[in-house]
Design a protein around this motif. Structure first.
Motif, PDB file in Angstrom:
ATOM      1  N   LEU A 170       0.504  -1.275  -0.144  1.00 12.85           N
ATOM      2  CA  LEU A 170      -0.168   0.143  -0.448  1.00 12.85           C
ATOM      3  C   LEU A 170       0.940   1.114   0.146  1.00 12.85           C
ATOM      4  O   LEU A 170       0.941   1.819   1.234  1.00 12.85           O
ATOM      5  CB  LEU A 170      -0.876  -0.002   1.323  1.00 12.85           C
ATOM      6  N   THR A 171       1.963   1.721  -1.182  1.00  8.38           N
ATOM      7  CA  THR A 171       2.809   2.611  -1.221  1.00  8.38           C
ATOM      8  C   THR A 171       1.922   3.602  -1.619  1.00  8.38           C
ATOM      9  O   THR A 171       0.505   4.442  -2.248  1.00  8.38           O
ATOM     10  CB  THR A 171       3.430   2.463  -2.530  1.00  8.38           C
ATOM     11  N   GLY A 172       2.536   4.739  -0.288  1.00 15.84           N
ATOM     12  CA  GLY A 172       1.810   6.483  -0.331  1.00 15.84           C
ATOM     13  C   GLY A 172       2.318   6.626  -1.283  1.00 15.84           C
ATOM     14  O   GLY A 172       3.654   6.750  -1.503  1.00 15.84           O
ATOM     15  N   THR A 179      -3.025   3.794   3.369  1.00 13.04           N
ATOM     16  CA  THR A 179      -2.057   2.687   3.221  1.00 13.04           C
ATOM     17  C   THR A 179      -2.343   2.114   4.847  1.00 13.04           C
ATOM     18  O   THR A 179      -0.753   0.897   5.303  1.00 13.04           O
ATOM     19  CB  THR A 179      -0.627   3.727   3.993  1.00 13.04           C
TER      20      THR A 179
END
Length: 267
Positions: A170-172, A179
């Motif tokens: 869950l890349t910001g 995320t």
């Protein structure tokens, strides 16, 4: 059999996997020279050289001034993939119509291996950030921070969503990006309730998107469609109800086009 490998694990051709990895590395490296490729791939120079020479002979890469780039043969392959897509054929006209009606960017996307791929887009007269939208078409995107991606995820059960998150993370992208898996699952439930997804500056600051899934009669998700615009224009009632209605109407028409095309094929 290698340690830890299940007995029923399917066999794979390692040379094909290696060639695929090299093509992806050439695509994403800013300056894919021979030495840089050897460093990135962590294999012997002789092996890299052999693969590069073979891929160049096949027209899949091109060498120019000491750097490599993808070959033009891949252009025709990509066009064939898109043109053979039922979703593209059913949705192209609606994407263009929606772009003309809103004046903004409209994207038609699919999920592939836990990421989002844009198969077609059209820009209206007021569309901005052209270079950015062209770049995202060149590489798969994460699903959790785009309107189309979240609309697609909302069609999956929680187990499948968790599997994708475990694989892709869950890349910001901005401070608004979700995320946390529990927050994402809550957001997906809201999307199911209202019928569309929102990207509120979660991918790029100052940009909003409205997206909804395109589903088959069986509930299978074919892809998604979205409208993207600056926050200054996509706000108020236009953001909260007018554009969502337009996007959902376009998705419904594409679904009808897919269904009627399927009926015609069966006759």
């Amino acid at each position: 059999m290698s340690a830890g490998k299940p007995a029923d694990s399917p066999r794979r051709i390692k040379s094909v996997q290696k060639a695929s990895t090299i093509l992806e590395t050439v695509q994403y490296l800013e300056e894919p020279t021979f030495n840089r490729l050897c460093k990135e791939l962590d294999v012997s120079k002789g092996t890299v050289h052999t693969y590069l020479e073979t891929l160049e002979d096949e027209g899949l890469i091109i060498k120019s001034d000491g750097t490599y780039q993808l070959g033009f043969r891949l252009v025709t392959m990509g066009e064939a993939v898109r043109n053979q897509s039922d979703l593209y054929r059913a949705g192209q006209a609606e994407v263009e119509k929606l772009a003309e009606e809103t004046g903004e960017w409209v994207h038609l996307t699919v999920e592939h291996q836990g990421r989002e791929v844009t198969i077609y887009e059209s820009s209206g007269d007021n569309a901005v950030a052209t270079d950015y939208h062209h770049r995202i078409r060149e590489a798969p995107q994460h699903l959790h921070h785009t309107a189309t991606g979240k609309a697609i995820l909302a069609c999956f059960n929680d187990k499948r969503v968790r599997g994708i998150v475990e694989q892709r993370g869950l890349t910001g992208r901005t401070e608004e990006t979700i995320t946390d898996i529990d927050r994402l699952l809550e957001e997906l439930e809201r999307i199911r309730d209202r019928g569309y997804a929102v990207n509120d500056e979660e991918e790029v600051r100052g940009i909003r998107s409205i997206g909804t899934a395109i589903q088959a009669g069986s509930g299978w998700v074919n892809g998604a469609i979205s409208v993207t615009a600056p926050v200054s224009r996509l706000s108020g009632k236009y953001f909260e109800s007018e554009v969502p209605e337009l996007v959902m109407e376009a998705a419904n028409i594409i679904e009808v086009n897919l269904e009627t095309a399927d009926v015609e094929m069966r006759q």
